[in-house]
Design a protein around this motif. Structure first.
Motif, PDB file in Angstrom:
ATOM      1  N   ILE A  40       1.500   9.685  -1.699  1.00 15.84           N
ATOM      2  CA  ILE A  40       1.649   8.241  -1.825  1.00 15.84           C
ATOM      3  C   ILE A  40       1.352   7.606  -0.473  1.00 15.84           C
ATOM      4  CG2 ILE A  40       3.239   6.349  -2.347  1.00 15.84           C
ATOM      5  CD1 ILE A  40       4.902   8.422  -3.960  1.00 15.84           C
ATOM      6  N   ASP A  41       0.414   6.678  -0.438  1.00 12.82           N
ATOM      7  CA  ASP A  41       0.129   5.934   0.788  1.00 12.82           C
ATOM      8  C   ASP A  41      -0.477   4.594   0.397  1.00 12.82           C
ATOM      9  OD1 ASP A  41      -0.168   6.246   3.946  1.00 12.82           O
ATOM     10  OD2 ASP A  41      -1.959   5.213   3.199  1.00 12.82           O
ATOM     11  N   PRO A  42      -0.008   3.500   1.017  1.00 16.22           N
ATOM     12  CA  PRO A  42      -0.438   2.165   0.588  1.00 16.22           C
ATOM     13  C   PRO A  42      -1.789   1.713   1.127  1.00 16.22           C
ATOM     14  CG  PRO A  42       1.152   1.955   2.359  1.00 16.22           C
ATOM     15  CD  PRO A  42       1.055   3.423   2.037  1.00 16.22           C
ATOM     16  N   PRO A  48      -4.897   2.527  -3.321  1.00 15.07           N
ATOM     17  CA  PRO A  48      -3.881   3.382  -2.705  1.00 15.07           C
ATOM     18  C   PRO A  48      -4.166   4.859  -2.946  1.00 15.07           C
ATOM     19  CG  PRO A  48      -2.856   1.535  -3.839  1.00 15.07           C
ATOM     20  CD  PRO A  48      -4.315   1.519  -4.221  1.00 15.07           C
ATOM     21  N   HIS A  64      -3.482   3.218 -13.441  1.00 16.36           N
ATOM     22  CA  HIS A  64      -2.243   3.355 -12.666  1.00 16.36           C
ATOM     23  C   HIS A  64      -1.024   3.433 -13.583  1.00 16.36           C
ATOM     24  CE1 HIS A  64       0.516   2.988  -9.286  1.00 16.36           C
ATOM     25  NE2 HIS A  64       1.193   2.106 -10.018  1.00 16.36           N
ATOM     26  N   ARG A 172       9.763   2.128  -8.918  1.00 22.27           N
ATOM     27  CA  ARG A 172       9.316   1.237  -7.849  1.00 22.27           C
ATOM     28  C   ARG A 172       9.189  -0.189  -8.373  1.00 22.27           C
ATOM     29  NH1 ARG A 172       6.328   3.019  -2.843  1.00 22.27           N
ATOM     30  NH2 ARG A 172       7.049   5.152  -2.499  1.00 22.27           N
ATOM     31  N   ARG A 175       5.695  -1.925  -4.128  1.00 16.05           N
ATOM     32  CA  ARG A 175       5.686  -0.750  -3.259  1.00 16.05           C
ATOM     33  C   ARG A 175       7.107  -0.353  -2.835  1.00 16.05           C
ATOM     34  NH1 ARG A 175       1.003   1.836  -3.743  1.00 16.05           N
ATOM     35  NH2 ARG A 175       1.727   3.118  -2.016  1.00 16.05           N
ATOM     36  N   HIS A 176       8.128  -1.071  -3.304  1.00 16.70           N
ATOM     37  CA  HIS A 176       9.502  -0.821  -2.880  1.00 16.70           C
ATOM     38  C   HIS A 176      10.195   0.150  -3.835  1.00 16.70           C
ATOM     39  CE1 HIS A 176       9.263  -3.977   0.137  1.00 16.70           C
ATOM     40  NE2 HIS A 176       8.737  -4.777  -0.773  1.00 16.70           N
ATOM     41  N   ARG A 177      10.853   1.134  -3.275  1.00 18.90           N
ATOM     42  CA  ARG A 177      11.529   2.139  -4.073  1.00 18.90           C
ATOM     43  C   ARG A 177      12.867   1.638  -4.613  1.00 18.90           C
ATOM     44  NH1 ARG A 177      11.212   6.894   0.343  1.00 18.90           N
ATOM     45  NH2 ARG A 177      11.584   5.060   1.652  1.00 18.90           N
TER      46      ARG A 177
END
Length: 362
Positions: A40-42, A48, A64, A172, A175-177
Motif C-alpha cells: 500500500i502506498d499513496p 496508488p 479498486h 479505510r 486513505r485513513h485507517r
C-alpha cells in the motif's frame, strides 16, 4: 541435489512466481495468495501502488472496489504493516506477533505507556471501529517525531498493538485507517501452529512468491533449507528454488508487457535484479530533479523476462488524459516491442478511464 539453471530459466521462474507471465490471474485474492502481500502506498502519478500492482497482474478488468470488498467485506485479506495480505498467512504470522517486540526500547516504551495502551483498547472496545483521530493521545512517554510518525502517539500505539495481534485495521475512509479490536476483525476459527511450524510454512510461502531467491531472514524470509538448492550458470550465488515452480517450467506460456510500480515486490531485491536480470534499479523519487535520469516515479517496463525500459507517465485528471512524458528504451525497441508497449498503454488508459493519444509515442 543442486539444480543448475540457465539465466533464462531463472528469470522465467521468478516472473511466473510474480504472476507477470502471459497467464493472468483471475482476481485480487489469487494475486494476494501467490505474492503474499500487496504493498500500500499513496504515491499516484498513475495510480496508488496497490492498484497498479493488481492492474499489472489482472489487467483492465481489475477495479479498486474488488480490493476493498476482499479486505473489508469478505475478510479474505487483512491489512498489516503497510500491505494487504491473504488471511491464510495470518495463522503463520500470529506466533511471531505474540512475541513482538524484540527491541528493548520498544518494550520499554510500551511498559511506560501501559495506561495509554489500556485507554486505547478500552476506547476501541466501547466505541470501535474508530479512525486514528477519534482516539485521544494520553501517552505518558512520547517518542520524538522521526519522519514516519509525528508528535501524536496514537498512530504509534495502534501500529504496535497491530503488530502484537491485539488491534486490526477494519477498513479505510479514503486513505485513513479505521481500527478495531483484532478479535472482532480476524476470523475466530484459524488453525493454530507452534513457532517452528509457522516459521517453516511462512518461509515456504515466501519462496513460493519469489520462485528463486537467496536465503536470508529479512530480505527474502527464506531459510537455508526451504525448497531446494539451485545455482544459476555464470553465478556463484547459492539460491533456493520453489520445487513446484521448477517442475512447471515447461508449462510456461510465455511473457507479456507489464509496467511495474516502483514499490512492486519484484523490484524489492535489487541484488537479484542485477544478478539475474542485469537491471540496476534506482528509485528517483527522493532525488533532486536535476539528478533524475528517468523521472520522479518512473515505472520499469518488463517485456517477457527482461527489463527493456522505463515509463515516465502521469494521469492528468483535470484533462482526463494519461500523459506519457517519456518511454526510455534501454535498447531501441523492435517494431513488435513498440506495438506491445503501445497496446499496454492503451489498456492502462482504458483501465484508468482516461484518454491516451497514440501520437504521444510517435
Amino acid at each position: 541435489m543442486t539444480h543448475v539453471l540457465t539465466r533464462d530459466q531463472a528469470r522465467r521462474i521468478i516472473v511466473r512466481a510474480q504472476l507477470l507471465d502471459a497467464d493472468r490471474p483471475g482476481d485480487v485474492v489469487e494475486v494476494a495468495e501467490q505474492l503474499g502481500y500487496i504493498k500500500i502506498d499513496p504515491t499516484a502519478t498513475i495510480a496508488p501502488c496497490e492498484d497498479t500492482v493488481l492492474f499489472s497482474r489482472i489487467g483492465w478488468s481489475y477495479e479498486h472496489g474488488q480490493l476493498q470488498k476482499a479486505a473489508e467485506i469478505d475478510r479474505q485479506l487483512f491489512e498489516f504493516d503497510g500491505a494487504f495480505r491473504p488471511i491464510s498467512l495470518l495463522p503463520l504470522m500470529l506466533p511471531g506477533m505474540r512475541r513482538w517486540p524484540q527491541r528493548e526500547s520498544t518494550r520499554q516504551w510500551l511498559e511506560a505507556n501501559s495506561a495509554f495502551r489500556a485507554d486505547v483498547l478500552a476506547r476501541l472496545r466501547a466505541e470501535g471501529p474508530l479512525l486514528t483521530g477519534d482516539i485521544p493521545d494520553t501517552a505518558q512517554v512520547s517518542r520524538p517525531p522521526d519522519g514516519w510518525y509525528g508528535k501524536n502517539q496514537v498512530p504509534i500505539m495502534l501500529d504496535f498493538l497491530t503488530r502484537q495481534g491485539e488491534v486490526a485495521v477494519v477498513g479505510r475512509q479514503g486513505r485513513h485507517r479505521r481500527w478495531d479490536l483484532a478479535e472482532r476483525v480476524y476470523p475466530k476459527d484459524l488453525p493454530e501452529y507452534d513457532e517452528d511450524a509457522a516459521s517453516r510454512l511462512l518461509a515456504e510461502r515466501r519462496l513460493q512468491a519469489a520462485g528463486l531467491t537467496k536465503p536470508h531472514w529479512y530480505w527474502s524470509g527464506v531459510a537455508k533449507d526451504t525448497g531446494e538448492a539451485a545455482v544459476v550458470e555464470g553465478s556463484t550465488v547459492k539460491y533456493r528454488v520453489d520445487p513446484d515452480a521448477l517442475a512447471a517450467l515447461e508449462d510456461d506460456g510465455g511473457g507479456r508487457v507489464a509496467f511495474l510500480n516502483p514499490y512492486d515486490s519484484l523490484l524489492f531485491d535489487r541484488r537479484r535484479l542485477e544478478e539475474l536480470f542485469e537491471f540496476t534499479y534506482v528509485l528517483e523519487q527522493f532525488k533532486p530533479k536535476a539528478q533524475r535520469v528517468y523521472g520522479y516515479f518512473a515505472h520499469p517496463i518488463l517485456l517477457g523476462d527482461r527489463f527493456v525500459g522505463m515509463l515516465d507517465a502521469e494521469v492528468d485528471r483535470g484533462k482526463g488524459v494519461l500523459r506519457v512524458n517519456a518511454v526510455h528504451e534501454f535498447l531501441p525497441f523492435e517494431p513488435e516491442e513498440h506495438d506491445m508497449v503501445r497496446a499496454e498503454l492503451l489498456e492502462m488508459a482504458e483501465w484508468l478511464g482516461v484518454e491516451f493519444s497514440q501520437e504521444q509515442l510517435g
